[in-house]
Design an enzyme around this catalytic site. Sequence first.
Site, PDB file in Angstrom:
ATOM      1  N   CYS A 257     -20.029  32.243  26.778  1.00 37.30           N
ATOM      2  CA  CYS A 257     -19.789  33.344  25.859  1.00 37.30           C
ATOM      3  C   CYS A 257     -19.048  32.838  24.621  1.00 37.30           C
ATOM      4  CB  CYS A 257     -18.967  34.418  26.557  1.00 37.30           C
ATOM      5  SG  CYS A 257     -18.599  35.827  25.513  1.00 37.30           S
TER       6      CYS A 257
ATOM      7  N   HIS B  54     -26.107  40.467  28.921  1.00 40.47           N
ATOM      8  CA  HIS B  54     -24.786  39.947  28.557  1.00 40.47           C
ATOM      9  C   HIS B  54     -24.221  40.720  27.353  1.00 40.47           C
ATOM     10  CE1 HIS B  54     -21.958  36.376  27.961  1.00 40.47           C
ATOM     11  NE2 HIS B  54     -21.863  37.011  26.800  1.00 40.47           N
ATOM     12  N   GLU B  55     -25.062  40.928  26.347  1.00 43.56           N
ATOM     13  CA  GLU B  55     -24.589  41.611  25.125  1.00 43.56           C
ATOM     14  C   GLU B  55     -24.310  43.090  25.376  1.00 43.56           C
ATOM     15  OE1 GLU B  55     -23.656  39.748  22.744  1.00 43.56           O
ATOM     16  OE2 GLU B  55     -24.599  38.017  23.685  1.00 43.56           O
TER      17      GLU B  55
HETATM   18 ZN    ZN Z   1     -20.542  36.965  25.152  1.00 44.82          ZN
END
Ligand code: ZN
Length: 179
Positions: A95, A142-143
């Site tokens: 990330c 993830h976003e």
């Molecule tokens: Zn991230």
Amino acid sequence: MAIIRILQYPDIRLKTIARQVEDFKSPEFQQIVDNMFETHYAAENCAALAATQLDIEHPPHVTVIDFSEKKNEPLCLVNAKIVERSGKRTEPEGCMSVGCDIGANVYEKVSRADIIKVEAFDRHGEPLNFEADGFMAKCIQHELDHLDGKIFLDCLSKLKRHRIEQKLLKLKRQLKTDP
Ligand code: ZN
């Protein structure tokens, strides 16, 4: 355009829940999207960014994605929702908000749906409906977590998370003491 600062864990603002976008036509909104893309392309090894991981006040529900080699396949998803999930895939994730400020490469395996159906809008308010799999599916999940105020460390066991936190703290201390 301008580059926006990418917030770094454990910044409390990473827990912000994005606001739904209503006024697609406002210049302020369009400016945020432009700035997000500029920030994305300026960051090394960046596949995607969510507005809630950036230093933006009242971040809108926006993610910008482009992991093409030539960085010429921009995808902007606004108010995106996953309406169907199937399968399971467990792969390492990193990330831009975890360890990037101190040069730590934090990658951990996270289980996600393998195939997802997405309903969203583009930056101009046109509806988008599509299916995604592979890296794109992982990226979107993830976003969208970011836009819900969650980061990938929240998907890990307490033990794993603790280990990563200790590693980050140690690195930070080393950076402070190194001349
Ligand atoms: Zn991230």
